[in-house]
Design an enzyme around this catalytic site. Structure first.
Site, PDB file in Angstrom:
ATOM      1  N   GLN A 109      37.825  40.386  39.259  1.00 54.12           N
ATOM      2  CA  GLN A 109      38.496  40.022  40.501  1.00 54.12           C
ATOM      3  C   GLN A 109      39.522  38.910  40.272  1.00 54.12           C
ATOM      4  OE1 GLN A 109      36.697  40.372  44.765  1.00 54.12           O
ATOM      5  NE2 GLN A 109      35.917  38.492  43.905  1.00 54.12           N
ATOM      6  N   GLU A 160      43.215  40.069  39.406  1.00 54.67           N
ATOM      7  CA  GLU A 160      44.099  40.381  40.530  1.00 54.67           C
ATOM      8  C   GLU A 160      44.511  39.104  41.258  1.00 54.67           C
ATOM      9  OE1 GLU A 160      43.247  43.705  43.039  1.00 54.67           O
ATOM     10  OE2 GLU A 160      42.117  44.756  41.483  1.00 54.67           O
ATOM     11  N   GLU A 161      43.581  38.149  41.373  1.00 52.74           N
ATOM     12  CA  GLU A 161      43.920  36.875  42.006  1.00 52.74           C
ATOM     13  C   GLU A 161      45.024  36.160  41.237  1.00 52.74           C
ATOM     14  OE1 GLU A 161      41.927  32.436  42.664  1.00 52.74           O
ATOM     15  OE2 GLU A 161      40.630  34.214  42.690  1.00 52.74           O
ATOM     16  N   ARG A 162      44.880  36.112  39.923  1.00 50.28           N
ATOM     17  CA  ARG A 162      45.838  35.359  39.114  1.00 50.28           C
ATOM     18  C   ARG A 162      47.208  36.018  39.099  1.00 50.28           C
ATOM     19  NH1 ARG A 162      41.007  34.167  34.755  1.00 50.28           N
ATOM     20  NH2 ARG A 162      40.193  32.340  35.866  1.00 50.28           N
ATOM     21  N   GLY A 215      48.793  35.349  42.455  1.00 54.45           N
ATOM     22  CA  GLY A 215      49.300  33.988  42.543  1.00 54.45           C
ATOM     23  C   GLY A 215      50.622  33.828  41.821  1.00 54.45           C
TER      24      GLY A 215
END
Length: 387
Positions: free
Chosen positions: A241, A244-246, A249
């Site tokens: 997960q 996808e967050e990184r 961002g």
């Protein structure tokens, strides 16, 4: 990478930003919160909270490149806190549920989140465990068919308004990489915090419009069937997960940094000193050209990572490189541009000073620069003890 369909999606996002966000940014920044339920519902009605989520749960069912296009567009929001909150809903707290959750869980939590009826937050970091995810202390103890949760979570975006949390907790065992599970934890009943849950808002240097909080759990019960996927695989799911967050961002920063450069060009073109515009000084226009070039290199790295991910390959190294590059470039661009605004750059009601405050977080949140470097070194085979 983008087709006319991608660009049409971005135009839809921009129109929504112009109508529903931009006129209210100053008020939300002053209040240090924005109305997440009202805003997310508008994004949900436009289908924008589930761009790459399954159609059967209300999503558009598009491929990941469309989610990258969405993230790039929300990077244009003139408040980093609002864009970050939207990204939590789409790219930080729901990918694991989408990928590993049961149909029951996706119906209960994912579908209303895509619709904008629920606001979601991600509960991983703690006061003593930020980038070191393996050292979290929050526990979920089995009792009958329930988990009983005790502990706390720190730096929770959307924390004062969220309806549920994607919670990472220790569920048993000594192996810190195999004793954790992700759990869909309802935070509210009838609009009120559930018994045993306490929320304390945190004031921050930047991202003012984001309602960041510390959340405490005291014997909070949740059915075991609300666990995402297999017990003990939460650490693995969260590492997935995080990718996808990184990348989300990093992607949002492309538009944000481009806006900073464009605003600085406009300001320095009009501002005069010693008989000519600030922009006419070679040191200024050369520097802005360098910064624009670096932003475009970041964009290319992001697009490559997205294409690797689209082909089912591991983008961990590339996503980490993009996150590292974005964080460092955020500091470089905002600091350089702020200088050219002179005294105006040091005032609060200024888009560049706001970006300077907001974007400093990127080298810290979601895994600090040093963690990104460690991950890259692992992939290169040069990390001591792992050769």
């Amino acid at each position: 990478m983008f087709t006319p369909d991608h660009l049409a999606l971005q135009d839809t996002v921009r129109r929504l930003i112009a109508k529903e966000i931009t006129p209210h940014i100053d008020a939300w920044e002053a209040a240090e919160v924005f109305p997440a339920h009202a805003l997310f519902k508008k994004f949900g009605e436009a289908g924008l909270l589930g761009v790459n989520k399954p159609v059967e749960f209300g999503g558009m069912g598009l491929d990941y490149t469309f989610e990258v296009a969405f993230c790039e567009a929300i990077g244009e929001i003139g408040s980093g806190g609002v864009g970050m909150a939207l990204a939590v809903q789409t790219d930080m707290a729901t990918p694991a549920l989408t990928r590993h959750g049961s149909d029951e869980l996706r119906e209960l939590f994912l579908k209303p989140s895509i619709a904008g009826d629920y606001v979601v937050c991600l509960g991983v970091s703690e006061s003593g465990a930020g980038s070191d995810v393996a050292s979290i202390k929050t526990t979920a103890r089995k009792d009958g068919d329930d988990y009983v949760i005790n502990g706390s979570k720190m730096w929770i975006t959307n924390g004062t308004q969220a309806d549920w949390m994607c919670l990472l907790a220790n569920t048993g065992g000594d192996d810190v990489h195999r004793n954790k599970s992700l759990i869909c934890l309802p935070l509210r009943e009838n609009g009120q915090l559930r018994k045993g849950i306490t929320v304390q808002k945190i004031q921050k240097v930047g991202m003012w419009s984001s309602d960041t909080a510390q959340v405490f759990f005291d014997d909070v019960r949740v059915p075991q069937r609300y666990r995402i996927g297999d017990e003990g695989k939460g650490f693995t799911y969260q590492m997935e997960q995080f990718q996808e967050e990184r990348l989300s961002g990093a992607t949002r920063r492309v538009a944000a940094l481009t806006s900073v450069v464009d605003q600085t060009i406009a300001y320095t073109r009009e501002r005069k000193a010693f008989g000519k515009s600030i922009l006419d000084n070679q040191t200024v226009h050369f520097r802005l050209a360098e910064l624009k070039t670096k932003i475009e290199l970041l964009r290319s790295l992001i697009y490559r990572a997205a294409q690797v991910y689209m082909h089912g390959q591991d983008m961990t190294e590339l996503a980490s490189m993009a996150k590292l590059t974005a964080g460092r470039l955020c500091r470089e661009v905002t600091d350089s541009c702020l200088q050219y605004w002179g005294g105006m750059g040091y005032t609060l009601q200024n888009p560049v000073s706001r970006a300077w405050r907001d974007l400093r977080l990127i080298s810290i949140g979601g895994g600090a620069d040093e963690v990104m470097l460690t991950i890259i070194c692992k992939h290169m085979g040069i990390l001591p003890g792992r050769r």
